[in-house]
Write an enzyme that holds these catalytic residues in place. Structure first.
Site, PDB file in Angstrom:
ATOM      1  N   GLY A   5      38.062  37.025  45.890  1.00  0.00           N
ATOM      2  CA  GLY A   5      39.364  37.328  46.466  1.00  0.00           C
ATOM      3  C   GLY A   5      39.245  37.469  47.976  1.00  0.00           C
TER       4      GLY A   5
ATOM      5  N   GLU B 249      35.889  40.003  35.410  1.00  0.00           N
ATOM      6  CA  GLU B 249      36.295  40.738  36.607  1.00  0.00           C
ATOM      7  C   GLU B 249      36.604  42.186  36.239  1.00  0.00           C
ATOM      8  OE1 GLU B 249      37.871  37.994  39.822  1.00  0.00           O
ATOM      9  OE2 GLU B 249      39.572  38.389  38.513  1.00  0.00           O
TER      10      GLU B 249
ATOM     11  N   SER C 221      34.882  42.194  44.374  1.00  0.00           N
ATOM     12  CA  SER C 221      34.223  42.557  45.637  1.00  0.00           C
ATOM     13  C   SER C 221      32.905  41.820  45.849  1.00  0.00           C
ATOM     14  CB  SER C 221      34.033  44.073  45.738  1.00  0.00           C
ATOM     15  OG  SER C 221      35.291  44.716  45.701  1.00  0.00           O
TER      16      SER C 221
ATOM     17  N   HIS D 228      44.470  36.962  35.223  1.00  0.00           N
ATOM     18  CA  HIS D 228      44.008  37.804  36.333  1.00  0.00           C
ATOM     19  C   HIS D 228      44.552  39.222  36.141  1.00  0.00           C
ATOM     20  CE1 HIS D 228      43.314  39.461  40.285  1.00  0.00           C
ATOM     21  NE2 HIS D 228      42.437  38.495  40.465  1.00  0.00           N
TER      22      HIS D 228
ATOM     23  N   ASN E 100      40.372  32.831  45.282  1.00  0.00           N
ATOM     24  CA  ASN E 100      41.749  33.214  44.939  1.00  0.00           C
ATOM     25  C   ASN E 100      42.395  33.805  46.198  1.00  0.00           C
ATOM     26  OD1 ASN E 100      44.093  34.263  43.898  1.00  0.00           O
ATOM     27  ND2 ASN E 100      43.093  35.854  42.669  1.00  0.00           N
ATOM     28  N   TRP E 101      43.272  33.010  46.820  1.00  0.00           N
ATOM     29  CA  TRP E 101      43.865  33.448  48.093  1.00  0.00           C
ATOM     30  C   TRP E 101      45.015  34.433  47.889  1.00  0.00           C
ATOM     31  CZ3 TRP E 101      44.231  28.225  51.321  1.00  0.00           C
ATOM     32  CH2 TRP E 101      42.932  27.719  51.490  1.00  0.00           C
ATOM     33  N   LYS E 102      45.425  34.617  46.655  1.00  0.00           N
ATOM     34  CA  LYS E 102      46.512  35.567  46.324  1.00  0.00           C
ATOM     35  C   LYS E 102      47.747  35.296  47.189  1.00  0.00           C
ATOM     36  CE  LYS E 102      43.022  38.811  44.860  1.00  0.00           C
ATOM     37  NZ  LYS E 102      42.675  40.157  44.466  1.00  0.00           N
TER      38      LYS E 102
ATOM     39  N   GLY F 221      38.916  44.181  44.737  1.00  0.00           N
ATOM     40  CA  GLY F 221      39.559  44.616  45.977  1.00  0.00           C
ATOM     41  C   GLY F 221      39.222  46.051  46.349  1.00  0.00           C
TER      42      GLY F 221
ATOM     43  N   GLU G 292      45.650  41.363  38.113  1.00  0.00           N
ATOM     44  CA  GLU G 292      46.886  41.718  38.828  1.00  0.00           C
ATOM     45  C   GLU G 292      48.108  41.247  38.046  1.00  0.00           C
ATOM     46  OE1 GLU G 292      45.693  40.088  42.611  1.00  0.00           O
ATOM     47  OE2 GLU G 292      44.169  41.658  42.709  1.00  0.00           O
TER      48      GLU G 292
HETATM   49  C1  PEP Z   1      40.001  38.637  42.537  1.00  0.00           C
HETATM   50  O1  PEP Z   1      41.122  38.919  42.898  1.00  0.00           O
HETATM   51  O2  PEP Z   1      39.853  37.831  41.595  1.00  0.00           O
HETATM   52  C2  PEP Z   1      38.873  39.274  43.209  1.00  0.00           C
HETATM   53  C3  PEP Z   1      37.678  39.177  42.683  1.00  0.00           C
HETATM   54  O3  PEP Z   1      39.161  39.939  44.365  1.00  0.00           O
HETATM   55  P1  PEP Z   1      38.078  40.619  45.374  1.00  0.00           P
HETATM   56  O4  PEP Z   1      36.986  39.618  45.562  1.00  0.00           O
HETATM   57  O5  PEP Z   1      38.855  40.875  46.618  1.00  0.00           O
HETATM   58  O6  PEP Z   1      37.603  41.853  44.695  1.00  0.00           O
END
Ligand code: PEP
Length: 246
Positions: free
Chosen positions: A230, A163, A209, A91, A9-11, A169, A93
């Site tokens: 992410g 998640e 993470s 997600h 997921n490049w956001k 993050g 976010e």
């Molecule tokens: C995500 O945004 O789905 C995610 C898992 O981010 P990160 O790996 O940066 O925690």
């Protein structure tokens, strides 16, 4: 048997040149035992599609209506025209910052499945929910309210990503015991609602993470079928080494 999946997921990151370069590098990953999917910022999807890489890609978001007066939004059919075959729904976010609730996410799930777009459905609890010890009930209600109206055949087009919000993050990762316990609980909940056989076919990914140093132990858990990544998806070397952790 269910698939191992690694999704990036490049956001809202990268320039167009960086996105194209990263897509090219990711397409070189050895995908013999893992399906790799990238979720670039939507504006770069047409440029990435044009490259014709051996790489699956999807959209991070869409609005669940066919067309109409929804200024600034994009429909799933428009994204399908651009070549996507996957979409992220739920997600954290989007749940927290964009206030998308379970009922709205159900509409998105229906809109995506109607066009045969495979859904990666994210669920997971905030820290205070885990501290209260009610994370299972919380995640179950996310599944019930957005997914459990689906038939068994429709559910086959869903991949679940667990998640925990406290791990996204933040550099904090769920331990392999915490991840396995929740993944097992999700699979048992699917088995209760549908069948044991169907529950065994659904891939359940871990996100939060995940990085090259913790991926192997997470992916070794019997009910963890890959990751939604992410930060570590933005560097092909890290993403590649996570892909080699299966
Ligand atoms: C995500 O945004 O789905 C995610 C898992 O981010 P990160 O790996 O940066 O925690």
């Amino acid at each position: 048997m269910r698939k191992n999946i690694l999704a990036g997921n490049w956001k809202m990151n990268l320039s167009e040149n960086e996105a194209i370069q990263l897509a090219k590098e990711v397409s070189e990953i050895n995908m013999s035992n893992v399906e790799v999917i990238i979720f670039p910022p939507v504006i770069y999807i047409p440029s990435i599609a044009k490259l014709g890489l051996n790489l699956k890609f999807g959209a991070q978001n869409f609005y669940p209506k066919d067309k109409g007066a929804f200024t600034g939004e994009i429909s799933i059919n428009q994204l399908k025209d651009a070549g996507i075959s996957y979409v992220l729904i739920g997600h954290s976010e989007r749940r927290t910052i964009l206030k998308e609730d379970n009922e709205f996410l159900k509409e998105k799930v229906n809109a995506a499945l109607e066009l045969d777009i495979h859904v990666i459905f994210c669920c997971g609890e905030e820290l205070k929910i885990r501290e209260q010890g009610v994370e299972n009930e919380f995640v179950k209600s996310q599944l019930e309210e957005s997914l459990f109206h689906l038939t068994g055949d429709q559910l086959k087009n869903i991949t679940i990503a667990y998640e925990p919000i406290w791990a996204i993050g933040t550099g904090l990762t769920a331990s392999k015991e915490q991840a396995e316990a929740m993944h097992l609980y999700i699979r048992e909940t699917l088995a209760q609602k549908y069948t044991k056989d169907l529950a065994a076919e659904i891939s359940i990914l871990y996100g939060g993470s995940c990085n090259p140093s913790n991926a192997s132990e997470l992916f070794a858990c019997p009910n963890v079928d890959g990751g939604l990544i992410g930060g570590a998806a933005l560097k092909s070397t890290d993403f590649n080494s996570i892909a080699n952790s299966f």
